[in-house]
Structures are given as C-alpha cells and as structure tokens.
Design an enzyme around this catalytic site. Structure first.
Site, short mmCIF file in Angstrom:
data_model
loop_
_atom_site.label_atom_id
_atom_site.label_comp_id
_atom_site.label_asym_id
_atom_site.label_seq_id
_atom_site.Cartn_x
_atom_site.Cartn_y
_atom_site.Cartn_z
N LYS A 134 7.90 -13.06 -56.10
CA LYS A 134 8.99 -14.00 -56.42
C LYS A 134 8.55 -15.09 -57.38
O LYS A 134 7.36 -15.39 -57.51
CB LYS A 134 9.55 -14.59 -55.13
CG LYS A 134 10.42 -13.56 -54.39
CD LYS A 134 11.17 -14.13 -53.23
CE LYS A 134 12.05 -13.00 -52.65
NZ LYS A 134 12.58 -13.33 -51.35
N ARG A 146 7.89 -8.80 -45.92
CA ARG A 146 8.61 -7.90 -46.82
C ARG A 146 7.92 -7.91 -48.17
O ARG A 146 7.76 -8.96 -48.78
CB ARG A 146 10.07 -8.38 -46.95
CG ARG A 146 10.95 -7.51 -47.80
CD ARG A 146 12.35 -8.12 -47.89
NE ARG A 146 13.26 -7.28 -48.64
CZ ARG A 146 13.37 -7.27 -49.97
NH1 ARG A 146 12.62 -8.06 -50.69
NH2 ARG A 146 14.24 -6.47 -50.56
N1 HH2 Z 1 14.39 -10.95 -50.86
C1 HH2 Z 1 15.06 -10.13 -51.72
C2 HH2 Z 1 15.97 -9.19 -51.22
N2 HH2 Z 1 16.17 -9.05 -49.90
N3 HH2 Z 1 15.68 -9.69 -47.68
C3 HH2 Z 1 15.03 -10.47 -46.82
N4 HH2 Z 1 15.22 -10.32 -45.50
N5 HH2 Z 1 14.15 -11.43 -47.24
C4 HH2 Z 1 13.91 -11.64 -48.57
O1 HH2 Z 1 13.12 -12.55 -48.88
C5 HH2 Z 1 14.59 -10.81 -49.52
C6 HH2 Z 1 15.49 -9.83 -49.03
C7 HH2 Z 1 14.82 -10.23 -53.17
O2 HH2 Z 1 13.82 -9.33 -53.58
P1 HH2 Z 1 14.07 -7.90 -54.24
O3 HH2 Z 1 14.84 -7.02 -53.31
O4 HH2 Z 1 12.81 -7.32 -54.68
O5 HH2 Z 1 14.88 -8.22 -55.53
P2 HH2 Z 1 16.39 -8.00 -55.95
O6 HH2 Z 1 17.23 -8.83 -55.06
O7 HH2 Z 1 16.42 -8.46 -57.39
O8 HH2 Z 1 16.73 -6.55 -55.80
#
Ligand code: HH2
Length: 430
Positions: A357, A392
């Site tokens: 992040k 995660r």
């Molecule tokens: N962060 C993201 C998405 N889902 N869920 C939980 N429980 N906690 C988090 O910190 C979290 C999450 C964002 O990361 P990512 O899925 O890699 O990115 P994007 O939203 O751009 O798909």
C-alpha cells in the site's frame, strides 16, 4: 599540568537490566528465576504488567467514583480536569491497573450506580478478549479456518484490470486459479478473490461485471483449493452467488453496512471480515480528519459487528479489520498498524492488510507497489507481533516465512512456567 580525570568503569555489580515482557507466562518464568516462593510467583505475576484501558463518555457522576475505587485498589484513572469543577458533563477515562487490581475493582464497580456496573462488564470483557490467546476454528460453510494458533496469511488475487498492485495480471481465469493455488502452496490459510478494485478513486464496477470476472475463478477453486476462499466484495448479490459457488468468507470493505449483505452472511453461515472505511472508495480520501482515529475506528467496528449479530450472524464467524489505507493518511495507517492489537479487545480475530500500500511507499521511501516487499514484510511482522490473526498480502511466501519467526517467538514466550497453577488469573489475592 592539568590533572587527568580519573577514569572508572561504571559499576555493574548487580547487573541491573530492564526486562522486556508481554505474556504473563514470561513474567512468571522470570519471577521463578529469582527462586521466589511458588505462591508468590502467582501473586507477583499479576503485578507484573499494567493494562491501560480507555473508556469514552463516562459521566460526571461516575468518573470521580471510578477514580476513587481504582485508587483504593492501588491503580489510578485519568479523566478530564473539568470533572473536578463540574465544567464538563462526561469525560474520556484511562484506567491504569494491573490484572490483580482489576480483579478487585470490577466486583466493587458492579455494585455501584451511575452506569458503573455496565462499565465494569465492558472492561471485564475487553480485558479477557485482549489477553485470550490460543487457537480456535472459525466454522464456515465449506471449509473451516483455524486461527489464533499462529499468525496466518490471507493471499490476494485480484481479477481486475485496475487493482493498484496486481491489476491486469490475473484477468484470465486459468491464470487467476493457478496464481491462487500457488499462494495456497506457499502457505496462505485463506485465498481472497476480488473482482473490483477499491483503491482510492477506482471506477466502481457493476455487480454483473464483478460476477463475470470472479465466477470462473471461484468455480476453478471450488474443488481444488485446500484452504477456504474469501470473496472480496461490497455487493450482496455477488457475495451470495460466490458462497453458492464455494466461497466461505465475505471480505466486505464496507463492513457489512448494507442490510442485504448482513442477511446474506447470516443466511449462508459464511464468515465475514468487517472492515472499517468511511464513505466509499470513490470518496474515502476526501475527508481523513478524525478527532480520535483509533477510538472512532473501534466504535465503528463495534457497531458494525453488533448490527451483524442482531441480523443473525454468529459472533464466531466474524473478523474485524481497521482498514489500512481506506480513508486514512499515511500517518494514520501507521497508527492503526502499530495499535492493531487494541482491536483484539472487541473479541474477534483481527485482520490487517498493509501489503504494497501507498503508506509504505510514503514512510519507507519505496515509490512503486513492486518496491514495497520489504516494508510490507516489516508491516506484517509488526501486525503479527501485536496479535493480529490474519495478515492480508500479495506476497504470500515471504510473509509466511517472516511470520514463522514471530510464531516461534510467541511459542517461546508462552512456554508454561513451572508454577503454572499459580497463574489462575482470577485469583484476587495480590
Ligand atoms: N485492502 C484492499 C482490498 N481489500 N480487504 C481487507 N479486509 N483489508 C484490506 O486492507 C484490503 C481489503 C486493497 O488492496 P488490493 O485488493 O490489492 O487492491 P485493489 O483494491 O486495488 O484491488
């Protein structure tokens, strides 16, 4: 000629050394090493650590009584100066007491007026949840999820063109399934499949498009994943179809704020990660002002989990997540990370997602998501050290290996003292 000052090495006759400990078992073992009386080990262990407990909105009548009762058992309580001259109606309160002092305080408070009996119940629960350690299994519709025995990892696969770190890599279902199975092999305890990016300002996706993306991946994992599969979605219709297709958990970045989502989770017996976010991904960075960041996140998670339980979700199926990067500045994300252990006071396993992040980039000077592995591992270790149950991450193998060290350190700290019987934390005899 000036006289040479006398040089003397400082005295270490007694070897004065400040000890570091966290776990009660660790404290007991150190006291045992003094060859103290076995009964004394139990008594002194409960004096070995102060547990600060923060409370909000304690009334003008209750605050002084609370402080007085805590002083009478040897602890103390901080409250607003305005309580003394009646210039405030209520106050935030910080309790400072050892385990033994709480054990003597709480029965007294339970007999007091002005809401102190209810307050005592809340403090009691928060302390018990906070210190509770050990493994348990989260019951899920298709596969069970063991948690709490060691810090575990949730592996991320985003089936999206625009996710901030892996967007476009796994749009092809066979590639996504292969990537997810690889993460399971690397040691992920859950696979989190997402079909909509929730990065700041991402374009929202319709439930139909989201389902079109994730359906073949869930289908491909249904009989092949050795670990539970989680669906990262804010849409109840996607969650319902995903659980039908073999998913076990709903990872909802909107924290089950939709009643329909709460109903889906309750009806299907799925687990749910209740994450904190103010607003939506499109609006969340517009307002990152919090009067009391951790207090507000804590309250929101408490309200969201209460609402889920009222809708019929079993408490043992809930997990909470402070939502790092979701409507938080880099400093606020860091604050939530290093205080993630506080959310254990809610009684649910805590999940943290810091992987790749932008706050890692800001604070550790790594500009692009691909350069953030080392800072992400440091974040995972910080989280796990604070008792976060599930980390995660996109970088499963390295994270699993880093967390193995945390697990080994925890096992060593929790090794039972010889006088284990004296550790019964309820004894009020200090
Ligand atoms: N962060 C993201 C998405 N889902 N869920 C939980 N429980 N906690 C988090 O910190 C979290 C999450 C964002 O990361 P990512 O899925 O890699 O990115 P994007 O939203 O751009 O798909």
């Amino acid at each position: 000629m000036a006289e040479e000052p006398e040089r003397r090495a400082p005295s270490h006759r007694y070897g004065a050394r400040v000890l570091e400990w966290d776990d009660l078992a660790e404290i007991a073992r150190e006291i045992e090493r003094t060859e103290s009386d076995p009964e004394g080990v139990g008594i002194m262990t409960r004096k070995g650590r102060v547990y600060p407990v923060r409370l909000n909105g304690v009334s003008l009548k209750a605050s002084p009584l609370l402080k007085q009762e805590l002083l009478s058992v040897g602890g103390d309580a901080a409250h607003a100066r305005g309580i003394a001259d009646h210039s405030v109606a209520s106050s935030g309160v910080l309790l400072l007491a050892t385990w033994g002092q709480y054990r003597r305080l709480l029965p007294k408070l339970k007999r007091q007026p002005f809401g102190l009996a209810e307050l005592a119940g809340e403090v009691d629960r928060a302390l018990r949840y906070y210190v509770a350690r050990g493994g348990r299994t989260v019951p899920l519709p298709h596969r069970a999820l063991p948690l709490g025995d060691r810090p575990r990892v949730m592996g991320v696969v985003n089936v999206t063109p625009d996710s901030f770190s892996d967007g476009g890599r796994f749009l092809e279902p066979t590639a996504a399934v292969a990537a997810a199975l690889r993460l399971a092999e690397e040691g992920a305890s859950v696979l989190d499949i997402g079909g909509e990016s929730t990065r700041p300002g991402a374009t929202p996706v319709s439930p139909e498009e989201e389902w079109r993306r994730v359906a073949p991946v869930l289908e491909g994992l249904r009989d092949r994943s050795p670990v539970p599969v989680s669906i990262d979605t804010r849409h109840p219709e996607v969650a319902a179809r995903a659980i039908d297709a073999g998913a076990d958990l709903v990872n909802d970045v909107e924290g089950l704020r939709s009643e329909a989502m709460r109903r889906v989770v309750a009806r299907t017996g799925a687990g749910a990660v209740v994450m904190h976010m103010r607003g939506t991904p499109a609006t969340m960075q517009a307002d990152v002002e919090y009067a009391d960041l951790r207090g507000e996140v804590f309250r929101a998670l408490a309200d969201a989990t209460d609402a889920a339980i009222a809708a019929g979700v079993a408490p043992e199926r809930l997990l909470v997540d402070p939502g790092i990067g979701f409507g938080k500045s880099a400093e606020q994300s860091l604050e939530l990370l290093v205080h993630a252990g506080e959310f254990r006071s809610l009684g649910y396993p805590v999940v943290v997602g810091a992987s790749r992040k932008s706050f890692l980039g800001t604070l550790a000077g790594s500009p692009g998501p691909a350069d953030r592995l080392e800072a992400g591992l440091a974040a995972a270790v910080l989280a796990a050290e604070r008792g976060v149950a599930l980390v995660r991450t996109h970088d499963v193998g390295p994270t699993v290996r880093a967390l193995a060290l945390v697990a080994a350190a925890e096992r060593a700290a929790r090794r039972a003292p010889a006088t284990a019987g004296t550790l019964a934390t309820d004894a009020a005899d200090d």
